[in-house]
Design a protein around this motif. Sequence first.
Motif, short mmCIF file in Angstrom:
data_model
loop_
_atom_site.label_atom_id
_atom_site.label_comp_id
_atom_site.label_asym_id
_atom_site.label_seq_id
_atom_site.Cartn_x
_atom_site.Cartn_y
_atom_site.Cartn_z
N GLY A 65 0.76 -0.82 -0.27
CA GLY A 65 0.30 0.29 -0.13
C GLY A 65 0.77 1.24 -0.37
N GLU A 66 0.47 2.05 0.11
CA GLU A 66 1.04 3.74 -0.06
C GLU A 66 0.52 4.83 1.41
N ILE A 67 1.09 5.30 1.72
CA ILE A 67 0.78 6.69 2.12
C ILE A 67 1.61 8.08 1.84
N ARG A 68 0.61 8.94 1.39
CA ARG A 68 1.96 10.13 1.39
C ARG A 68 1.11 12.02 2.08
N LEU A 69 2.09 11.95 2.65
CA LEU A 69 1.48 13.23 3.29
C LEU A 69 1.45 14.43 2.57
N PHE A 70 0.56 15.29 2.18
CA PHE A 70 0.66 16.62 1.48
C PHE A 70 1.66 16.28 0.80
N GLY A 71 0.53 15.50 0.03
CA GLY A 71 0.80 15.05 -1.47
C GLY A 71 2.27 14.06 -1.97
N GLN A 72 2.61 13.80 -1.15
CA GLN A 72 3.87 13.42 -1.23
C GLN A 72 4.45 11.92 -0.42
N PRO A 73 5.76 11.03 -0.40
CA PRO A 73 5.79 10.21 -0.02
C PRO A 73 6.83 10.83 1.32
N MET A 74 6.52 10.38 2.82
CA MET A 74 7.08 11.17 4.08
C MET A 74 8.51 10.67 3.95
N SER A 75 9.67 11.97 4.62
CA SER A 75 10.49 12.15 4.51
C SER A 75 10.83 12.93 5.56
N ALA A 76 12.42 12.99 5.48
CA ALA A 76 12.73 14.04 7.02
C ALA A 76 12.00 14.61 7.00
N GLN A 77 12.01 15.80 5.80
CA GLN A 77 11.79 17.43 5.43
C GLN A 77 10.08 17.20 5.85
N LEU A 78 9.29 16.54 5.06
CA LEU A 78 8.18 16.22 6.11
C LEU A 78 7.49 15.64 7.25
N GLN A 79 8.26 14.94 8.41
CA GLN A 79 8.40 14.23 9.05
C GLN A 79 8.01 16.35 9.90
N GLU A 80 9.09 16.96 10.19
CA GLU A 80 9.30 18.47 10.66
C GLU A 80 7.67 18.88 10.89
N LYS A 81 6.77 18.21 10.21
CA LYS A 81 5.65 19.27 9.96
C LYS A 81 4.35 17.91 10.66
N VAL A 82 5.50 16.99 11.69
CA VAL A 82 3.95 16.52 12.29
C VAL A 82 4.86 16.43 13.47
N GLY A 83 3.52 16.27 14.20
CA GLY A 83 3.63 16.80 15.76
C GLY A 83 3.36 15.04 16.28
N TYR A 84 3.71 14.15 16.85
CA TYR A 84 2.72 13.01 17.15
C TYR A 84 2.80 12.93 18.39
N LEU A 85 2.19 12.56 19.11
CA LEU A 85 1.49 12.16 20.11
C LEU A 85 1.16 10.94 21.08
N PRO A 86 2.06 9.62 20.84
CA PRO A 86 2.26 8.24 21.40
C PRO A 86 0.66 8.37 22.31
N GLU A 87 0.07 6.48 22.54
CA GLU A 87 -1.06 5.86 23.43
C GLU A 87 0.49 5.94 24.75
N ASP A 88 2.08 5.28 24.24
CA ASP A 88 2.59 5.12 24.96
C ASP A 88 2.93 6.17 25.49
N ARG A 89 2.80 6.65 26.61
CA ARG A 89 4.16 8.14 27.07
C ARG A 89 4.85 8.21 28.20
N GLY A 90 5.87 8.83 28.13
CA GLY A 90 6.61 9.25 29.69
C GLY A 90 7.64 9.39 29.04
N LEU A 91 8.19 10.88 29.65
CA LEU A 91 9.19 11.15 29.70
C LEU A 91 10.14 10.92 30.52
N TYR A 92 11.66 12.40 30.69
CA TYR A 92 12.72 11.62 31.73
C TYR A 92 11.95 11.97 32.73
#
Length: 304
Positions: A59-86
């Motif tokens: 299958g295929e996933i596109r973000l803002f019309g493009q395949p995921m890349s390091a540059q696109l990842q900067e446009k994403v904020g992700y809060l996972p279900e499994d959380r925890g900081l230092y």
Amino acid sequence: MANAISVHQIRKSYGDFVAVNGLSLEVKQGTIFGLLGPNGAGKSTTIRMIVNITMPDSGEIRLFGQPMSAQLQEKVGYLPEDRGLYKKMKVGDQLVFFAELKGVPRAEAEKRIDRWLERIEMSEWKLKKWEELSKGMQQKIQFVSTILHEPELVILDEPFSGLDPVSASLLKEVVQELKQQNKTIIFSTHLMEQAEELCDEICLINRGEKILGGSVREIKRSFGWRYIAIDGDNFDSALSSYPAVNQISRRRDHTEITLKDQDDPQRLLQHLLSSGAQITRFELVAPSLNEIFIESVKRTNGGR
């Protein structure tokens, strides 16, 4: 309206277990999208594929019309279900650290952190260690860490889990504010009340497959109305004499009526008014998203 995310026929399996099976969905920019389903439906697996933590088998996933890349990842904020900081690290230091990881200069990060801590009513906790915070406080801080770099796409996996009603209401306000800034928000949940309150569109998945999708309004409309809510005075005898009334249920602030054989509700209203009843509420009530969710999941599970 352009798509922030386009997912086409993605599949992911772990050994013999198929977590996601041929899933397709589209998320329009500037909307709040709900990825819904029971526990174990494949929601978190789908999100991990969208943010490129794991790759689909096909299958295929596109973000803002493009395949995921390091540059696109900067446009994403992700809060996972499994959380925890230092645990031993101070709140402010942690937030600076995560902001810098996303390319935000320290001076700018400090300004944003102060602004956001004030917004979530936690300014006085900036110098406290993570382990000194309650679970709800920790969750609010991690939410801030997700959006500090001002992402275009915000993905929240069970974001309100464990929050008290006041904190949950506050984060819902923030989510609405992000939408007003034309950000795209995806959140995953099994709590339908939250989705009904916030989402423009939803995708309901079960056993890794899409079983329902579209705008919340259109989905509810497609299921029709379930009962009539009535309130007013002097309508009891008129209801009892109406032959098409199937069931009458008294509620705290209204009366619920179901009719036989899809009888026209307007005929009932005319009957009540001609009988001298004073009607202050006469509403065709659609099923809640929770009722639709339960019915749809039972249907795909073979009625169990």
